[in-house]
Structure formats: structure tokens, C-alpha cells
Enzyme design. Sequence first.
Site, PDB file in Angstrom:
ATOM      1  N   TYR A   1      22.061  22.203   9.930  1.00 58.04           N
ATOM      2  CA  TYR A   1      20.754  22.825   9.699  1.00 58.04           C
ATOM      3  C   TYR A   1      20.198  23.428  10.994  1.00 58.04           C
ATOM      4  CZ  TYR A   1      20.957  19.921   5.454  1.00 58.04           C
ATOM      5  OH  TYR A   1      21.335  19.300   4.286  1.00 58.04           O
TER       6      TYR A   1
ATOM      7  N   HIS B   1      29.554  15.528   5.148  1.00 58.00           N
ATOM      8  CA  HIS B   1      28.838  16.714   4.691  1.00 58.00           C
ATOM      9  C   HIS B   1      29.807  17.758   4.133  1.00 58.00           C
ATOM     10  CE1 HIS B   1      25.287  19.658   5.722  1.00 58.00           C
ATOM     11  NE2 HIS B   1      25.446  19.460   4.429  1.00 58.00           N
TER      12      HIS B   1
END
Length: 335
Positions: free
Chosen positions: A56, A141
Site C-alpha cells: 500500500y 499477501h
Amino acid sequence: METTAVRTTGVRLTALGLGAAPAGNLYRATTDEEAHATFEAAWAAGVRYFDTAPHYGLGLSERRLGAFLRTRPRDEVVVSTKVGRLLVPSPETAHLPDPDLFQVPADLRRVWDFSRDGVLRSLESSLERTGLDRVDVVYLHDPDGHWEQAAHEALPALTELRDQGVVGAVGAGMNQSAMLTRFVRETDVDVVMCAGRFTLLEQPALADLLPAAAERGVAVVAAAAYNSGILAHDAPPSDATYDYAPADAELLDRARRIAAVCADHGVTLPQAALAYVRTHPAVASTVVGLGTPEQARQAGERAAARVPADLWRALAHAGLLAEAAVPPPVNQHHS
């Protein structure tokens, strides 16, 4: 705010969690001050679970979240981050924008790495960026194309850290339910984050992941409950997004028809979207990406709204919710 335990790990997740991708400048640039004010508003609403990732904003989300959380009692908050993408210096692209939806310069690049060493390096870097002494939950992830290495190298490294008490709980976070189901059935995960596959608009996770998680006692965190935007408005606008891309006309029409039935029952589409994912007993928390203080306040209010149980039956009657997706009459959610 209600909390739910993650197995016997000692980790408890608030019913509503904050997704910190917007603090990494997802879609639009934000300031440190706006990110801090958003975290503050979520905290005031009772949120004590905050989710971030190196992906992010190439570390920006982790830095901003860490700066905020260092001002709060560490034992009162649960923090999750993710491993699988290492951030590597890339001076040759520093003058270019990040190619991955985040409004940041591409001075780092993401390198897939689900090796034991890669996982340990990633976690160490996350601790440096956040300035925290530990993280409570670590997810693999998006290991979609990396099952072998993720399941047989990355996850054992994480479970070792968990068993040593270095991290609280371990799992995987993905935009699909099939591989998450494999993790639940074949590995020692405590929690999985499923983004967008159990929502008021679509429920593929009901066929595989949710029954498996309930059977194995694995907690499910439902992320992207708004399917990235289309369910986030009382009346879905024509430029609404679905799975991070513009929604097509058919999806928009369906979302608007769902919104109309919700209005007939005195609730808004976003209130119903948050309430729906909480009806399944395997779901421990709903993580919502929040980018402004107003969104954070609104999420707290939406999550607290009372949604009549007969709404789900009405949606099924209108052909907008599959019969198998209608929750049982009484909310069986554990506390």
C-alpha cells in the site's frame, strides 16, 4: 465495540476494522495530517483493528499508520500487515508514478518473495517502517501464483514466529476464496482475509471458504465488503467501481435494485452491505478501506445500524440474493 477471538491466539478483532490502503494514497494523494485524522476518527468510533501492507503506497501506509499507533496504548490495538512482496530500491524509476493504483513515486519496486528469508526480511522492514515493536497478525499477501512456496516456506516461517510468541496470529489474504480454502484445510492458519468474495453482491465464499473455516475454527476477516465501491453509496453512481475497475451496466443495475429493496426496509445499501457479511458465524471482522475522517465516522455509524432480518428474505424474493445465501433467521454470530 464487539470483539471476536481468533482461535486460541489471544488476538481479538473488533467487528469493524480499518483498511489502510487509502493511507498509502490509493487512487488519490492524501496528506499525513488527513491520514492521522482518519485513524483518529476510526479510533473514536471504537475501531481497534487496523490492517496495512507494504504494497500500500510502497510502505507509505505502514509509515503513516505506525506514526498514529505510537500515540496510542499498544495493548489496546490489533495491527495486521502482510508479507510476499519485498520493496526494493529503484532509483531508475523514481521520477515515474507507481504503476499500481497508488499515487506515490516509483522509487521502490515490488518483488514477489514467499521464501522463508523473504518473509522474515519483509516483516523486519514492516517493523522498521511502522516503528512498532510487534505486529499482531501477519497475512501472506496475494499468493495466487505462489502456492508451493507460500504453503511450504512462507507459512511455516510465520507459524514458527507465532509459536515463539513473536507474532500473534498468521494467515493469508486474497481476492479469491478457492486458495484460501486450501490454506484453511491444508495448513495451520488462524485467520484468513477474503476480499470481495462474500458480499451482498456476490457470495462464492459461501460454497467453499466459509464452511471450511467454520469447521476448522479459523477466523475469516471479510474485506472489500463494498466490492471496492459499488455498495458504498446509498444510490450507486454511474462511475461506481467493482473490484477496482468501473462497474458494468448489469452490475450497476443489480446494485441499484438491491438499494431500492434496502430503502423499502428503512436501511441504506452500505448499512446492509456491512450487516450482511456479519451474519455468517465464521466472520470475525469486516475491514473497510477508509480514506477520510468522514468515511471513518460514517463506517462506525453504518456498522452500528440495526438491519431487519427480513431484508435478506425480501432480497431473495426479488431474485437479488440466492436462496442459499439467505442467512438463518437468527444471527448466530459468536462474541
